[in-house]
Write a protein that holds these residues in place. Structure first.
Motif, short mmCIF file in Angstrom:
data_model
loop_
_atom_site.label_atom_id
_atom_site.label_comp_id
_atom_site.label_asym_id
_atom_site.label_seq_id
_atom_site.Cartn_x
_atom_site.Cartn_y
_atom_site.Cartn_z
N ILE A 87 -5.07 -6.55 0.90
CA ILE A 87 -3.91 -5.95 -0.12
C ILE A 87 -2.82 -7.08 -1.05
CG2 ILE A 87 -2.58 -3.89 -0.68
CD1 ILE A 87 -4.75 -2.10 0.79
N VAL A 111 -4.34 -0.48 6.98
CA VAL A 111 -5.12 -1.15 5.91
C VAL A 111 -6.00 -3.07 6.54
CG1 VAL A 111 -3.39 -0.33 4.04
CG2 VAL A 111 -3.34 -2.02 5.50
N PHE A 166 -8.89 6.05 -2.24
CA PHE A 166 -9.22 4.70 -1.12
C PHE A 166 -10.10 4.04 -1.17
CE2 PHE A 166 -5.22 7.49 -0.02
CZ PHE A 166 -4.47 6.45 -0.16
N ALA A 222 0.71 -1.43 0.10
CA ALA A 222 -0.07 -0.45 0.02
C ALA A 222 0.66 1.46 -0.08
CB ALA A 222 -0.95 0.01 1.24
N ILE A 235 -7.25 -0.18 -3.06
CA ILE A 235 -6.63 1.87 -3.18
C ILE A 235 -6.15 1.16 -4.72
CG2 ILE A 235 -4.45 2.48 -2.89
CD1 ILE A 235 -3.03 1.83 -0.84
#
Ligand code: FAD
Length: 321
Positions: free
Chosen positions: A160, A155, A131, A26, A122
């Motif tokens: 992710i 996150v 986001f 991220a 993202i």
């Protein structure tokens, strides 16, 4: 200007949590070609730097102090703020874990900046970093941007993808001396509940039991299936309230939010508060005696039947693979 993004490397039980690697990925998106600096805080943490670099961090800053052996928001915020003071980052990423949820608002308020919490994706839209986070207990998603100041996000674990591990990657590792003072909380001892197996919030496979398991012994077939699949056991609040299992297993609005690759719900009706914690799982399998059970509305695969017959059959079949 080249962007600089700080990412907190989080440790648990003497190992880096996977979410730290996801946070680096991220951080890379926010840095957009700039520098990602992983921050390690603890009493003896430098040795974890290598893995953070292999997963994409360009540099690691370690703050080591006996007073940081156990997490306190007071101690960790002093340490982290010393790094922000030194590095003047344009972005900060934490995992949306118990620690991240506790520490991030304190850091945001001290820096007088905003915070986007619980980010699950993202994206780039018209040159902006956008986001995406769930709202209304996971029933909808909102898109947010931070238009000025430091971009600070947490996150959600398992959402992710981390960057592939690059064994040949090298990077700078620096210590930073920070005087940790006037701690208002001192942890003398940590008494842990015996934790069994895989950590629920980072598990790739979860076998969850509801009131349909009928007793604490009723969880045994679920544990066997979890063992065979290398997964963790979770529960509905119905099962926790009935004392079939510990509340630490509870998934849902007032429990843990999980996003495994595979979620097998056994004897769970699918109340809205339960679904708030698991409906974003990648594949959902529901086993329930009642063909009208609400859980089948979110399930990718539904098995109408008695869990005490179906679960052992699944375990036997998976054992053969
Ligand atoms: P039940 O609704 O009783 O369902 C049991 C299911 O098992 C039934 O569908 C039945 O058909 C099936 N069954 C029975 N025997 C078998 C068998 N042998 N084989 C197969 N199927 C069988 N709940 C959560 O889970 N997490 C939360 O975080 C949460 N937070 C809440 C917050 C608030 C403010 C409130 C008001 C409630 C919250 N709840 C939460 C509770 C939620 O509303 C439900 O009561 C709870 O999820 C029900 O649990 P259950 O599905 O296990 O039980």
């Amino acid at each position: 200007m080249t962007k600089k993004v700080l990412v907190l490397g989080e440790l648990r039980d003497g190992a880096l949590r996977n979410v730290s690697f996801e946070a680096i990925a991220a951080g890379k998106k926010i840095a957009a070609g700039g520098q990602v600096i992983a921050v390690l805080i603890g009493d003896s943490v430098k040795s974890y730097s290598e893995d953070l670099i292999k997963y994409g961090a360009d540099k690691v800053i370690a703050i080591e102090d006996e007073k940081l052996k156990h997490y306190t928001s007071d101690g960790f915020s002093q340490a982290f703020l010393a790094v922000t003071e030194k590095e003047k980052p344009q972005g900060i990423v934490f995992g949306h874990t118990a620690l991240g949820k506790d520490l991030s608002p304190k850091i945001a308020s001290k820096l007088n900046i905003g915070l986007i919490s619980d980010v699950t994706a993202i994206e780039e839209e018209d040159g902006e970093t956008v986001f995406i986070r769930p709202i209304y207990s996971g029933k909808a998603f909102e898109k947010k941007i931070i238009s000025e100041g430091i971009v600070f996000v947490t996150v959600r674990p398992n959402n992710i993808d981390p960057l592939p591990k690059d064994e040949g990657r090298t990077g700078e590792v620096n210590g930073l001396a920070v005087e940790i003072k006037d701690l208002r909380t001192i942890i003398k001892e940590v008494v842990r509940k015996a934790s069994e197996g895989v950590d629920l919030s980072e598990a790739k496979v979860i076998i969850a039991g509801g009131r349909g398991v009928k007793s604490s012994e009723g969880f045994e077939p679920l544990k066997e299936l979890a063992d065979v699949l290398g997964g963790a056991v979770g529960a509905s609040r119905g099962a926790c309230d009935a004392d079939y299992c510990d509340y630490s297993l509870q998934i849902g609005q007032t429990g843990k939010v999980v996003t495994p690759d595979l979620y097998i719900a056994c004897g769970i009706s699918g109340a809205i508060q339960h679904m708030a914690g698991m409906s974003n799982s990648k594949v959902i399998v529901a086993i329930n005696k009642d063909p009208e059970a609400n859980i089948f509305n979110v399930a990718d695969y539904g098995i109408v039947g008695d869990l005490f017959e179906v679960v052992p059959l699944l375990t036997d079949e998976f054992r053969k693979l």
